[in-house]
Design a protein around this motif. Structure first.
Motif, short mmCIF file in Angstrom:
data_model
loop_
_atom_site.label_atom_id
_atom_site.label_comp_id
_atom_site.label_asym_id
_atom_site.label_seq_id
_atom_site.Cartn_x
_atom_site.Cartn_y
_atom_site.Cartn_z
N SER A 163 2.38 -4.50 -7.90
CA SER A 163 2.30 -5.38 -9.07
C SER A 163 2.35 -4.53 -10.34
CB SER A 163 1.01 -6.19 -9.01
OG SER A 163 -0.10 -5.32 -9.06
N PRO A 164 2.60 -5.14 -11.51
CA PRO A 164 2.63 -4.35 -12.75
C PRO A 164 1.33 -3.57 -13.00
CG PRO A 164 3.62 -6.48 -13.11
CD PRO A 164 3.05 -6.51 -11.73
N ALA A 165 0.20 -4.24 -12.78
CA ALA A 165 -1.07 -3.52 -12.98
C ALA A 165 -1.24 -2.41 -11.94
CB ALA A 165 -2.23 -4.51 -12.90
N GLY A 166 -0.83 -2.68 -10.70
CA GLY A 166 -0.92 -1.65 -9.67
C GLY A 166 -0.02 -0.47 -9.95
N ALA A 167 1.20 -0.74 -10.45
CA ALA A 167 2.11 0.36 -10.79
C ALA A 167 1.56 1.18 -11.94
CB ALA A 167 3.48 -0.22 -11.15
N LEU A 168 0.97 0.51 -12.95
CA LEU A 168 0.40 1.24 -14.08
C LEU A 168 -0.74 2.15 -13.62
CD1 LEU A 168 0.14 1.70 -17.14
CD2 LEU A 168 -1.37 -0.29 -17.22
N GLY A 169 -1.63 1.61 -12.79
CA GLY A 169 -2.75 2.42 -12.32
C GLY A 169 -2.32 3.56 -11.41
N SER B 29 0.83 -1.21 0.00
CA SER B 29 0.00 0.00 0.00
C SER B 29 0.86 1.25 0.00
CB SER B 29 -0.93 -0.01 1.22
OG SER B 29 -1.78 -1.14 1.20
N ALA B 30 1.93 1.21 0.78
CA ALA B 30 2.85 2.35 0.79
C ALA B 30 3.52 2.53 -0.57
CB ALA B 30 3.90 2.15 1.89
N ALA B 31 3.90 1.40 -1.21
CA ALA B 31 4.51 1.48 -2.54
C ALA B 31 3.52 2.02 -3.56
CB ALA B 31 5.02 0.10 -2.96
N PHE B 32 2.24 1.62 -3.45
CA PHE B 32 1.21 2.13 -4.37
C PHE B 32 1.04 3.64 -4.19
CE2 PHE B 32 -3.13 3.08 -5.61
CZ PHE B 32 -3.25 2.41 -6.82
#
Length: 522
Positions: A120-126, A15-18
């Motif tokens: 995750s890749p999708a999380g980083a993209l969003g 969550s912190a990374a997001f």
């Protein structure tokens, strides 16, 4: 309990990374807008006739930042009072925000510290795209109060598409640029990239050639618009930002459809048709003259031809080990991908410059894309099959050369007898004696040369003139060995013995003489 604690720590770390990725996306948007704001304010300060104040400069920077993302602007301060759209995107200006989004997404998924949690890749993209679009929304709202407000339709369409595309490219790079599992898909993407690169390079050459060919008109247009040195610098920066647009226009011109110069005017290699509505601008001063085109305009067809050859060569080499069906599918896929890319670039490089006749300027996106597909299918597909067939040919084994037969040595002539000094040559007609028959018997020595010849036992081994049977030939006596040299003692004894022998011989001779003398006396 320990497992739950570790799981909660991992979730909190992600969550912190997001959240960090979202903040970094917003910072990338602010950095791009701030860089343009600094550039515009510097030009405003250096201008000898500044107008509108610092607020006007900031609104202009916001409009340019939105224009770089493909958002159309609306000019409200026109002479007729009718709002006029402005939609030509300087592609070099768009490189800055696209690169910032790309770099942010790549570094978010691939941090320097491997132990720190990452989304995750999708999380980083969003996260990256979401943070960037939040700042973009604020800038869109801010531009509505300025002289260049954003068109909300294009802002809701192009702005998210550009941000998601750049962030997706960064995620793909961070994952190691993986390609699809099917070999045909990967070969199609490689071929499309090769064809597109050659096509854009050829368009750049065409645009540069046109600028050099009509350098006088370009210079006159530049000097007529620039004015003071600050205006010249600003105009030079604008021309530099529009050079990639000129490359896309040149590529569309070589493909065949050409580009529009207002509604009802079209420039193609066959000629300039219609009444072009060309505003005074240096890049537009390099357009071909009106009327039918000649061989310089027809030579532009070499650009898509070379691009299709590069596409077919790449596909043929990538699918050389597979069946012919795979090569055909890869070539068709590469043609489609190249056509889509050309259509997107053509749509971004053109757009409206105003109202009425100035609504259509630049390449028509669907015509340029369709022409790229036709060139790739008509030329690239046969080239791909030819390259595949050439790569699969079986080389013929090189047969060893037969060894050369050995050379037969020439018969050696008998050595000539050396003539004694002072000897005279025999006169012609006289028989020369055989050296093997020194006595001149006349025996035929040629029988000895016959390998199967065997002499009879009763024949003598040699012939002589004496009637008596010749004695058996004896081998010549061997040379006596040199006696050893006597030493000093042996020499003395030998001398004594010789002296005694001589004395005895003398005494015997005297005795015989006396007897002979006594017998002879009366």
């Amino acid at each position: 309990m320990t497992h739950l604690t570790e799981h909660s720590l991992v979730q909190s770390g992600r969550s912190a990374a997001f959240a960090t990725a979202c903040v970094r996306g917003g910072l990338a948007a602010g950095l791009g807008a701030g860089a343009l704001a600094v550039l515009v304010i510097t030009a405003w300060i250096s201008s000898p006739f500044p107008g509108g104040g610092a607020g006007g400069a900031l609104h202009l920077a916001a409009g340019l930042w939105l224009l770089a993302h493909g958002v159309d602007l609306v000019r409200t301060d026109t002479l007729g009072g009718v709002p006029a759209p402005l939609g030509i995107v300087p592609l070099l200006l768009a490189a800055l925000p696209v690169w910032l989004v790309f770099r942010t997404a790549r570094s978010t998924l691939d941090p320097a510290d491997e132990t720190s949690p990452r989304p995750s890749p999708a999380g980083a993209l969003g996260a990256v795209a979401g943070g960037y679009l939040l700042v973009a929304a604020v800038i869109v709202v801010y531009s509505e109060s300025g002289p260049l407000p954003a068109d909300l339709v294009t802002a809701g369409l192009w702005l998210p598409g550009v941000v998601l595309g750049a962030a997706g490219a960064g995620i793909w790079t961070a994952l190691g640029r993986p390609l699809p599992g099917r070999a045909e898909t990967a070969a199609a993407l490689r071929g499309a990239g090769a064809g597109l690169a050659v096509l854009l390079a050829g368009g750049t050459v065409l645009a540069g050639t046109a600028l050099v060919w009509r350098a006088g008109a370009v210079r006159a247009s530049y000097e007529g618009i620039a004015g003071e040195w600050s205006g010249r610098v600003a105009l030079a920066l604008l021309l530099l930002a529009l050079l990639p647009n000129a490359a896309v226009w040149g590529a569309a011109y070589g493909l065949g459809p050409g580009f529009a110069l207002g509604t009802g005017a079209l420039a193609t290699p066959l000629g300039l048709a219609g009444d072009p509505a060309v505003p005074p601008f240096p890049l537009l001063a390099a357009l071909p003259p009106e009327g039918p085109g000649g061989w310089p305009q027809w030579a532009a067809a070499a650009v898509p031809l070379v691009a299709a050859l590069a596409l077919g060569r790449s596909v043929g080499r990538s699918t050389g080990t597979g069946p012919a069906r795979g090569t055909v599918l890869a070539a068709l896929g590469a043609a489609g991908a190249c056509g889509v890319a050309v259509a997107l670039l053509a749509g971004a490089a053109g757009g409206p410059l105003g109202a009425d006749r100035l609504r259509a300027f630049g390449p028509v996106w669907w015509q340029a894309g369709a022409a790229a597909v036709l060139w790739a299918v008509a030329v690239g597909l046969p080239v791909a099959l030819t390259v595949r067939a050439w790569g699969r040919r079986v080389p013929r084994p090189k047969l060893p050369r037969p060894p050369k037969p050995p050379k037969v040595p020439k018969a050696q002539k008998p050595p000539k007898a050396q003539e004694a000094p002072g000897a005279q040559a025999a006169p012609e007609g006289t028989a020369v004696p055989d050296p093997r028959d020194p006595l001149g018997i006349g025996f035929d020595f040629s029988l000895d040369d016959d390998e199967g010849y065997e002499p009879y036992d009763y024949l003598p081994a040699s012939w002589e003139r004496t009637p008596a049977t010749a004695p058996a030939t004896t081998s010549p006596p061997a040379p006596e060995a040199e006696p050893p040299r006597p030493s000093e003692t042996a020499g003395a004894e030998g001398a004594a013995r010789k002296a005694e022998g001589k004395t005895e011989e003398k005494a015997a001779g005297r005795a015989e003489g006396k007897q002979d003398g006594g017998e002879g006396t009366p």
